[in-house]
Each structure stands twice: as structure tokens, then as C-alpha cells.
Design a protein around this motif. Structure first.
Motif, PDB file in Angstrom:
ATOM      1  N   VAL A   1       0.185  10.553   7.431  1.00  0.00           N
ATOM      2  CA  VAL A   1       0.094   9.701   6.242  1.00  0.00           C
ATOM      3  C   VAL A   1       0.141   8.221   6.637  1.00  0.00           C
ATOM      4  O   VAL A   1      -0.636   7.401   6.130  1.00  0.00           O
ATOM      5  CB  VAL A   1       1.230  10.034   5.255  1.00  0.00           C
ATOM      6  CG1 VAL A   1       1.260   9.021   4.109  1.00  0.00           C
ATOM      7  CG2 VAL A   1       1.064  11.437   4.711  1.00  0.00           C
TER       8      VAL A   1
ATOM      9  N   ASN B   1       0.818  -1.221   0.000  1.00  0.00           N
ATOM     10  CA  ASN B   1       0.000   0.000   0.000  1.00  0.00           C
ATOM     11  C   ASN B   1       0.847   1.264   0.000  1.00  0.00           C
ATOM     12  O   ASN B   1       0.359   2.339  -0.372  1.00  0.00           O
ATOM     13  CB  ASN B   1      -0.926   0.007   1.218  1.00  0.00           C
ATOM     14  CG  ASN B   1      -2.050  -0.993   1.092  1.00  0.00           C
ATOM     15  OD1 ASN B   1      -2.569  -1.224   0.008  1.00  0.00           O
ATOM     16  ND2 ASN B   1      -2.423  -1.617   2.194  1.00  0.00           N
ATOM     17  N   ARG B   2       2.094   1.144   0.393  1.00  0.00           N
ATOM     18  CA  ARG B   2       2.973   2.313   0.422  1.00  0.00           C
ATOM     19  C   ARG B   2       3.202   2.871  -0.981  1.00  0.00           C
ATOM     20  O   ARG B   2       3.468   4.066  -1.144  1.00  0.00           O
ATOM     21  CB  ARG B   2       4.307   1.928   1.068  1.00  0.00           C
ATOM     22  CG  ARG B   2       5.212   3.105   1.387  1.00  0.00           C
ATOM     23  CD  ARG B   2       6.515   2.617   1.985  1.00  0.00           C
ATOM     24  NE  ARG B   2       7.413   3.719   2.285  1.00  0.00           N
ATOM     25  CZ  ARG B   2       8.669   3.577   2.679  1.00  0.00           C
ATOM     26  NH1 ARG B   2       9.173   2.349   2.822  1.00  0.00           N
ATOM     27  NH2 ARG B   2       9.413   4.621   2.921  1.00  0.00           N
TER      28      ARG B   2
ATOM     29  N   HIS C   1      -3.801   7.052   6.733  1.00  0.00           N
ATOM     30  CA  HIS C   1      -4.004   6.562   5.373  1.00  0.00           C
ATOM     31  C   HIS C   1      -3.395   5.171   5.162  1.00  0.00           C
ATOM     32  O   HIS C   1      -4.105   4.225   4.797  1.00  0.00           O
ATOM     33  CB  HIS C   1      -3.411   7.550   4.363  1.00  0.00           C
ATOM     34  CG  HIS C   1      -4.058   8.903   4.410  1.00  0.00           C
ATOM     35  ND1 HIS C   1      -5.223   9.189   3.742  1.00  0.00           N
ATOM     36  CD2 HIS C   1      -3.691  10.032   5.060  1.00  0.00           C
ATOM     37  CE1 HIS C   1      -5.565  10.456   3.968  1.00  0.00           C
ATOM     38  NE2 HIS C   1      -4.652  10.993   4.764  1.00  0.00           N
ATOM     39  N   LEU C   2      -2.107   5.054   5.411  1.00  0.00           N
ATOM     40  CA  LEU C   2      -1.424   3.794   5.122  1.00  0.00           C
ATOM     41  C   LEU C   2      -1.831   2.677   6.076  1.00  0.00           C
ATOM     42  O   LEU C   2      -2.192   1.577   5.641  1.00  0.00           O
ATOM     43  CB  LEU C   2       0.089   4.009   5.170  1.00  0.00           C
ATOM     44  CG  LEU C   2       0.972   2.781   4.907  1.00  0.00           C
ATOM     45  CD1 LEU C   2       0.681   2.204   3.527  1.00  0.00           C
ATOM     46  CD2 LEU C   2       2.442   3.158   5.031  1.00  0.00           C
TER      47      LEU C   2
ATOM     48  N   TYR D   1      -3.013   6.775  -3.613  1.00  0.00           N
ATOM     49  CA  TYR D   1      -3.539   7.660  -2.576  1.00  0.00           C
ATOM     50  C   TYR D   1      -2.457   8.039  -1.560  1.00  0.00           C
ATOM     51  O   TYR D   1      -2.532   9.103  -0.939  1.00  0.00           O
ATOM     52  CB  TYR D   1      -4.748   7.028  -1.886  1.00  0.00           C
ATOM     53  CG  TYR D   1      -4.446   5.799  -1.070  1.00  0.00           C
ATOM     54  CD1 TYR D   1      -4.111   5.889   0.283  1.00  0.00           C
ATOM     55  CD2 TYR D   1      -4.531   4.530  -1.635  1.00  0.00           C
ATOM     56  CE1 TYR D   1      -3.853   4.761   1.039  1.00  0.00           C
ATOM     57  CE2 TYR D   1      -4.274   3.397  -0.881  1.00  0.00           C
ATOM     58  CZ  TYR D   1      -3.950   3.518   0.454  1.00  0.00           C
ATOM     59  OH  TYR D   1      -3.701   2.394   1.198  1.00  0.00           O
ATOM     60  N   ILE D   2      -1.450   7.190  -1.401  1.00  0.00           N
ATOM     61  CA  ILE D   2      -0.341   7.531  -0.498  1.00  0.00           C
ATOM     62  C   ILE D   2       0.537   8.597  -1.143  1.00  0.00           C
ATOM     63  O   ILE D   2       0.948   9.575  -0.486  1.00  0.00           O
ATOM     64  CB  ILE D   2       0.482   6.281  -0.152  1.00  0.00           C
ATOM     65  CG1 ILE D   2      -0.374   5.286   0.630  1.00  0.00           C
ATOM     66  CG2 ILE D   2       1.725   6.654   0.640  1.00  0.00           C
ATOM     67  CD1 ILE D   2      -0.839   5.802   1.964  1.00  0.00           C
ATOM     68  N   ARG D   3       0.814   8.443  -2.443  1.00  0.00           N
ATOM     69  CA  ARG D   3       1.606   9.458  -3.149  1.00  0.00           C
ATOM     70  C   ARG D   3       0.879  10.794  -3.169  1.00  0.00           C
ATOM     71  O   ARG D   3       1.498  11.863  -3.057  1.00  0.00           O
ATOM     72  CB  ARG D   3       1.912   8.980  -4.569  1.00  0.00           C
ATOM     73  CG  ARG D   3       2.976   7.885  -4.621  1.00  0.00           C
ATOM     74  CD  ARG D   3       3.501   7.720  -6.040  1.00  0.00           C
ATOM     75  NE  ARG D   3       2.495   7.101  -6.898  1.00  0.00           N
ATOM     76  CZ  ARG D   3       2.452   5.791  -7.157  1.00  0.00           C
ATOM     77  NH1 ARG D   3       3.356   4.993  -6.616  1.00  0.00           N
ATOM     78  NH2 ARG D   3       1.533   5.297  -7.946  1.00  0.00           N
TER      79      ARG D   3
END
Length: 307
Positions: A219, A200-201, A223-224, A205-207
Motif C-alpha cells: 500500500v 494522500n494517506r 499506491h501511497l 484509494y488508500i482506504r
């Protein structure tokens, strides 16, 4: 959400009936339970017939099952061959195993997820390699070896703990047995969390969150981590019932009179009422844990909605 819960509860009914029926049939073909009541000598026909009639074993298996399920819904799980109510055995065994399971789950969540997040964020670095090797060793070593080793070192050689848990089995005494019980699952949680975090990293959506200039901590946590925990929560949820039912080895090593101990005694003595009663409750634990896990999905991932 309400309609989803009702639908899941209705789906649990045939699963519960099918699982208990399968268990009931398997236990009843293990052998002649009456033979174990007479010791090494064979029961004479009159005594065997009387015992079978007393415990309802002279009826067809399907009729025994219907009678048993009818009694279960009234809170009666039958009587063990020693004359003690199965519910009395449950009242002393389940609280002990529940405390042991709570300790094991805490180890899984705190240590497993923490190590998984660290290694997932530092993938390919020395700390990642070290943790992967350590978890592989833990998975490879049988639980009874880990338990006996810790009991010998911490209890006998160093005297840090009591080699055997007292009948009260408070949380302090269950720390080491809980670690032994959770050791393999803890290793799997670590590796599963690591893989999920690492995958997921690299997600869009993380970027995007990083490009917006959000703090690194936010983050990772908001999120992560939340999205990465879905497969981990699934594993931990299903592992609750597995820990309670699979504590036989740990409870035998540390002399804990919990569910595993009672199941072991029931299987050893071919006490069908005890085995079926305890496993029936464990089936319910599995079903409820799975339901709670499904409901947690919507909390962890806002994209999941239940109609």
C-alpha cells in the motif's frame, strides 16, 4: 506521448531564446568589460577600441546577440578575455559540477524522501516533531555557515576530510561538499514529502487498498508513495539546474573549480563571454530537466496520460 514530446520541444525554443536574450542584455549592461582588462589604470582610447573590435563589442547589442546565437548553434561559445576558449573552460568545469550535483541529488533522494516518508506516516509523533525542527534549522542557517562549519570540524579539527578538494574532484572528495550543497534542498524535500504523504494517506484509494487487505508495504510503496512523489519529483527536477548554477558558495569554500567557480571569476572580471556561455548551458539544463520531470509524471501516476 510522441506528439507531446514534440510539442514540448517546440515550446522550449522561444523559452530558450527569451532566457538567453534576457541574460545577454543583463550581462552587457553590467559595465564596461574592457575596463577590467587594463587593471587599475584606465585603458587608453586606442587600446580600448582595438579590444572592443577584437571581441565584437563595438557592434550594437542586438547584433552581438545574433552573432553569439549563430555561433552557439555551431558549438562556439566565444573566447574569454584571457584568450582561452569558453568551451575549454566548460570541458573542465562542468564534469566537476555534474559530479557534485549527482552527490547532492543522491542525498536529496535518499535522505530527504526517506525522512519525509517516515514523518508523513508518523505525523504528530516525537520523530515527526524532531525532524521538522531539524529541517527548520537547516533551512534557517546559510549555506556558507554550514560549509565553513563542516570544513572546520571535519577537515581542520578532526582531519576526517581534506579541507580543500583536489583538482581531480573525485566522488569521495565531493561527499561533504555535496551534503553542504544539498542541505537546504534536502530539508525542503523532507518537508514536501511529509506533507504529500500525510495528505494522500487520507485519500479514498488508500482506504480502498487497505480494505482489500493488501499488505502495508505494498500500500505504501505501490499506491501511497508513487502518487505522493509527483510534487517531490517536480522540485528535484527543477533543483538540478539550481544546484549547478548555485554552487558558487560551496565551490568557493572547498576550492572546487567547477561551474560556480568559473561564474564567480567571470562576474568578478566582467568576462561577459564566460558568464553568458555558462548560463546558456545552464538554461538548457533547466529546460531538459523540466521535460524529463513532465515525462516522469505518467510513470508515477497512471491517471496521467499525454495525448
Amino acid at each position: 506521448m510522441g506528439r507531446y514530446v514534440v510539442r514540448r520541444l517546440l515550446q522550449m525554443i522561444p523559452v530558450f531564446i527569451g532566457a538567453t536574450l534576457l541574460i545577454f542584455l543583463m550581462v552587457n549592461v553590467m559595465g564596461d568589460p574592457i575596463a577590467g582588462l587594463c587593471g587599475e589604470r584606465q585603458c587608453d582610447p586606442a587600446t580600448a577600441a582595438q579590444l572592443k573590435k577584437e571581441f565584437g563589442l563595438d557592434k550594437p547589442v542586438w547584433q552581438q546577440y545574433l552573432t553569439y546565437m549563430g555561433n552557439v548553434f555551431t558549438g562556439d561559445f566565444g573566447t574569454a578575455f584571457n584568450g582561452q576558449k569558453v568551451t575549454e573552460l566548460m570541458s573542465t568545469a562542468f564534469p566537476v559540477t555534474i559530479r557534485l550535483t549527482i552527490v547532492a541529488i543522491i542525498f536529496e533522494i535518499v535522505i530527504g524522501i526517506t525522512l519525509g516518508v517516515i514523518t508523513g506516516l508518523k505525523r504528530g509523533r516525537p520523530v515527526d516533531t524532531s525532524v521538522l525542527l531539524l529541517t527548520l534549522v537547516v533551512i534557517s542557517v546559510p549555506t556558507f555557515v554550514t560549509g565553513l562549519l563542516l570544513q572546520l570540524l571535519l577537515g581542520v579539527e578532526w582531519g576526517w576530510i581534506k579541507p580543500s578538494v583536489s583538482p581531480d574532484a573525485n566522488f569521495g572528495e565531493l561527499i561533504v561538499p555535496g551534503l553542504v550543497l544539498a542541505s537546504v534542498s534536502l530539508a525542503y524535500v523532507t518537508r514536501l514529502t511529509r506533507t504529500s504523504i500525510a495528505e494522500n494517506r487520507r485519500s479514498d484509494y488508500i482506504r480502498t487498498a487497505i480494505a482489500k487487505g493488501l499488505p502495508r508495504r505494498r500500500v505504501i510503496v505501490r499506491h501511497l508513495l508513487r502518487n505522493s512523489l509527483i510534487p517531490v519529483i517536480t522540485f528535484i527536477g527543477t533543483d538540478i539546474g539550481a544546484l549547478m548554477g548555485g554552487a558558487i558558495v560551496t565551490e568557493r569554500i572547498f576550492n572546487i573549480h567547477g561551474v560556480g567557480f568559473q561564474l564567480y571569476q567571470g562576474i568578478l572580471r566582467q568576462n561577459t563571454q564566460t558568464v553568458v556561455g555558462f548560463v546558456t548551458v545552464l538554461v538548457l539544463v533547466f529546460l531538459v530537466a523540466n521535460l524529463l520531470v513532465d515525462l516522469l509524471y505518467a510513470v508515477l501516476d497512471p491517471r496521467i496520460r499525454y495525448a
